[in-house]
Scaffold this motif. Structure first.
Motif, PDB file in Angstrom:
ATOM      1  N   ALA A 165       0.820  -1.213   0.000  1.00 56.91           N
ATOM      2  CA  ALA A 165       0.000   0.000   0.000  1.00 56.91           C
ATOM      3  C   ALA A 165       0.853   1.262   0.000  1.00 56.91           C
ATOM      4  CB  ALA A 165      -0.929  -0.008   1.215  1.00 56.91           C
ATOM      5  N   ALA A 166       2.048   1.175   0.588  1.00 59.32           N
ATOM      6  CA  ALA A 166       2.917   2.354   0.685  1.00 59.32           C
ATOM      7  C   ALA A 166       3.815   2.543  -0.525  1.00 59.32           C
ATOM      8  CB  ALA A 166       3.783   2.244   1.945  1.00 59.32           C
ATOM      9  N   THR A 167       3.805   1.621  -1.475  1.00 58.22           N
ATOM     10  CA  THR A 167       4.689   1.689  -2.639  1.00 58.22           C
ATOM     11  C   THR A 167       4.002   2.391  -3.801  1.00 58.22           C
ATOM     12  OG1 THR A 167       5.789  -0.383  -2.006  1.00 58.22           O
ATOM     13  CG2 THR A 167       6.042   0.350  -4.286  1.00 58.22           C
ATOM     14  N   PRO A 168       4.562   3.497  -4.286  1.00 57.64           N
ATOM     15  CA  PRO A 168       3.979   4.161  -5.462  1.00 57.64           C
ATOM     16  C   PRO A 168       3.950   3.232  -6.662  1.00 57.64           C
ATOM     17  CG  PRO A 168       5.600   5.568  -4.376  1.00 57.64           C
ATOM     18  CD  PRO A 168       5.736   4.207  -3.762  1.00 57.64           C
ATOM     19  N   PHE A 169       3.062   3.507  -7.585  1.00 57.06           N
ATOM     20  CA  PHE A 169       2.873   2.631  -8.735  1.00 57.06           C
ATOM     21  C   PHE A 169       4.154   2.473  -9.549  1.00 57.06           C
ATOM     22  CE2 PHE A 169       1.883   2.126 -13.273  1.00 57.06           C
ATOM     23  CZ  PHE A 169       1.232   0.904 -13.228  1.00 57.06           C
ATOM     24  N   ASP A 170       4.939   3.548  -9.660  1.00 58.23           N
ATOM     25  CA  ASP A 170       6.126   3.505 -10.503  1.00 58.23           C
ATOM     26  C   ASP A 170       7.402   3.189  -9.723  1.00 58.23           C
ATOM     27  OD1 ASP A 170       6.194   5.831  -9.092  1.00 58.23           O
ATOM     28  OD2 ASP A 170       6.705   7.132 -10.790  1.00 58.23           O
ATOM     29  N   ALA A 171       7.264   2.661  -8.495  1.00 59.81           N
ATOM     30  CA  ALA A 171       8.421   2.332  -7.670  1.00 59.81           C
ATOM     31  C   ALA A 171       8.402   0.853  -7.318  1.00 59.81           C
ATOM     32  CB  ALA A 171       8.432   3.184  -6.399  1.00 59.81           C
ATOM     33  N   SER A 172       9.465   0.394  -6.668  1.00 58.47           N
ATOM     34  CA  SER A 172       9.548  -0.995  -6.212  1.00 58.47           C
ATOM     35  C   SER A 172       9.349  -1.068  -4.710  1.00 58.47           C
ATOM     36  CB  SER A 172      10.917  -1.595  -6.573  1.00 58.47           C
ATOM     37  OG  SER A 172      11.057  -1.767  -7.958  1.00 58.47           O
ATOM     38  N   ASP A 173       8.793  -2.193  -4.258  1.00 57.04           N
ATOM     39  CA  ASP A 173       8.574  -2.436  -2.832  1.00 57.04           C
ATOM     40  C   ASP A 173       9.907  -2.850  -2.211  1.00 57.04           C
ATOM     41  OD1 ASP A 173       7.894  -3.361  -0.319  1.00 57.04           O
ATOM     42  OD2 ASP A 173       6.158  -4.516  -0.982  1.00 57.04           O
ATOM     43  N   GLU A 174      10.677  -1.880  -1.753  1.00 58.65           N
ATOM     44  CA  GLU A 174      12.013  -2.149  -1.232  1.00 58.65           C
ATOM     45  C   GLU A 174      11.976  -2.939   0.068  1.00 58.65           C
ATOM     46  OE1 GLU A 174      14.589  -1.698  -2.934  1.00 58.65           O
ATOM     47  OE2 GLU A 174      13.822  -0.392  -4.521  1.00 58.65           O
ATOM     48  N   VAL A 175      10.916  -2.780   0.859  1.00 64.14           N
ATOM     49  CA  VAL A 175      10.782  -3.546   2.099  1.00 64.14           C
ATOM     50  C   VAL A 175      10.707  -5.039   1.791  1.00 64.14           C
ATOM     51  CG1 VAL A 175       9.289  -4.006   4.089  1.00 64.14           C
ATOM     52  CG2 VAL A 175       9.697  -1.643   3.355  1.00 64.14           C
TER      53      VAL A 175
END
Length: 511
Positions: free
Chosen positions: A216-226
């Motif tokens: 939910a915290a990851t923007p659409f154009d980014a990767s889920d770094e967590v």
């Protein structure tokens, strides 16, 4: 049929390949590909091309295939569960970087004379063209805005795509147990220094790990770094301590797209815009490029667009729907994968290879006799026959001792036990209907039932589903399981026995 102008929406594999084939078939036709992205903004890692797809590409366009194979990375397949490993040979399976695949198709489309416009977001309605090929992907705006009778089914499990900066020796399937649950990777090399690393899990594990929050915290154009950091730690052995690489990497649920019709007016759908099949079959690029072959063949032979579209759909839909059904069964198998980890790794590999009913047990024994021999030894406690042709009969004829009862072979005409008949007809043994069957089975066991007889329609699809249901009940409830099927499907029953889906088989009509 004469074509003056043709437009292709989407510069993925299907769109680029369709543009090339169309230009080769209609040299005087003006063919333009409209891609909203740019050539240097390709997302994804590697894709696979199996032997059957390569044969079809070779027949349609050997020049393009030659470059794809030259850029590809051949590999076999390995299943690793803990310290146990089993390997399957696959002589013609290759992985290729998606960027390289698109570059080759881009080059060949332009070589044929097609024009490519990048950074151009266009719709079918605004294009001045005799023919519009909508190859605009799983989220196709063309499909969403048109009368195509779309149905989208969303999977239960979650998955994400990422990569590594080294090439694995083989494709690898490997589960990892954590305090949150089980994660499993599907990884494969696609170049001399890169691998795709797909990871999936069930919703409970996903939530336990807090990935609902990170998603939910990851923007659409980014990767889920967590997620990437955590998964890099738990898969450190498979990754050799290297980090996972993201590329708009986020957790997703697979969407299976089906359309009642693939064309409307001058517009026709192709690839993921028309249909999708679960990634565990490795089919997206295959289906899109084979659609392109089928569409252009139909256009060349038909007198008008309506006839061509009808012939295209009539020719391609059976193959697509067959693959979608194989993929559906594969998806269900992977979504329930952790329940099978008690099996010896060789038997688990047999279960994997036969999960969709596409690879007969005898054929698998012929191509990988060492793997199947080890699985059969675990299954029966004795050496199997040397001939693959004898495997099915040998499996069915092995004796079984179950709760003190001795059966001389696995297909007894009568079973001296208190069995409850389960004859529910369903398509998904893990949905709410399957849950109800499991609950009923638990009550029956509490009331003293020794096990269950699974019966129902005799068609192959129903029998394969029955074997899956029997496996779920056998695993979650226990007791003796007996699956009924026509004798003509004895090879499916044998595969079910080796794979731990059932204890005994019963041929319909025997008494």
């Amino acid at each position: 049929m004469h074509l003056s102008r043709a437009a292709v929406l989407g510069g993925g594999p299907g769109g680029l390949y369709a543009a090339r084939l169309l230009k080769l078939a209609y040299p005087s036709c003006e063919v333009t590909v409209y891609e909203q992205g740019t050539p240097d903004a390709t997302f994804g890692f590697g894709v696979g091309l199996a032997a059957g797809t390569q044969r079809k590409l070779d027949a349609a366009d050997p020049d393009t295939l030659r470059d794809l194979v030259a850029a590809g990375h051949r590999h076999d397949m390995t299943l690793r569960v803990g310290a146990d490993t089993v390997r399957v040979r696959n002589d013609r399976l290759i992985g290729i970087a998606r960027t390289e695949l698109l570059a080759i198709l881009h080059r060949h489309a332009e070589k044929a004379g097609a024009a490519l416009e990048f950074g151009s977001r266009r719709t079918a309605a605004e294009l001045d063209a005799d023919l519009v090929i909508a190859a605009d992907g799983v989220s196709s705006e063309t499909r969403g805005n048109g009368p195509f009778g779309t149905r989208i089914d969303v999977g239960r499990g979650l998955y994400l795509w990422c990569g590594t900066d080294f090439a694995l020796e083989d494709a690898v399937f490997a589960p990892v147990h954590t305090e949150h649950g089980t994660f499993v990777t599907h990884a494969y090399p696609y170049s001399g220094g890169r691998s795709t690393f797909l990871i999936e899990t069930d919703e409970r594990t996903w939530r336990n790990a807090g990935f609902d929050v990170s998603t939910a915290a990851t923007p659409f154009d980014a990767s889920d770094e967590v997620s990437l950091a955590y998964l890099g730690e738990i898969f450190a052995e498979q990754l050799r301590g290297r980090p996972l690489i993201g590329n708009r990497t986020r957790w997703l649920r697979f969407r299976t797209v089906r359309c009642a019709r693939w064309s409307a007016g001058r517009t026709v759908l192709l690839g993921d815009a028309a249909h999708t099949a679960h990634f565990s079959i490795g089919s997206g690029t295959k289906l899109a490029m084979e659609d392109a072959i089928g569409l252009v063949a139909a256009l060349r032979e038909a007198p008008d667009l309506a006839t061509a579209f009808a012939r295209y759909e009539a020719a391609r839909r059976p193959a697509v729907e067959r693959l979608q059904e194989l993929a559906r069964r594969s998806q269900l198998w992977w979504e329930s994968f952790p329940a099978r980890l008690h099996l010896p790794v060789e038997r688990l590999m047999v279960a994997y290879m036969t999960r969709s009913g596409n690879v007969p047990l005898d054929r698998f024994a012929a191509t990988n006799p060492d793997v199947v021999a080890a699985a059969l030894t675990h299954y029966a406690g004795e050496q199997p026959p040397p001939s693959p042709d004898a495997v099915t009969g040998w499996v069915l004829d092995r004796p079984l001792i179950h709760n003190g009862r001795h059966y001389p072979h696995r297909h007894p005409a009568r079973v001296d036990a208190n069995l409850v008949t389960l004859d529910e007809v369903l398509t998904d043994p893990w949905d709410e209907t399957g849950d109800a069957v499991v609950a009923r089975a638990r009550r029956a066991r509490a009331d003293g039932a020794d096990g269950f007889r699974f019966t129902g329609p005799g068609d192959r699809a129903a029998v394969l589903t029955r074997l899956d249901l029997a496996e779920r009940v056998r695993t979650e409830v226990g007791g003796l399981s007996v699956v009924e099927a026509p004798a003509a499907l004895r090879e499916d029953l044998a595969a079910g026995l080796v794979s731990g889906r059932t204890d005994l088989a019963s041929f319909t009509g025997e008494s």
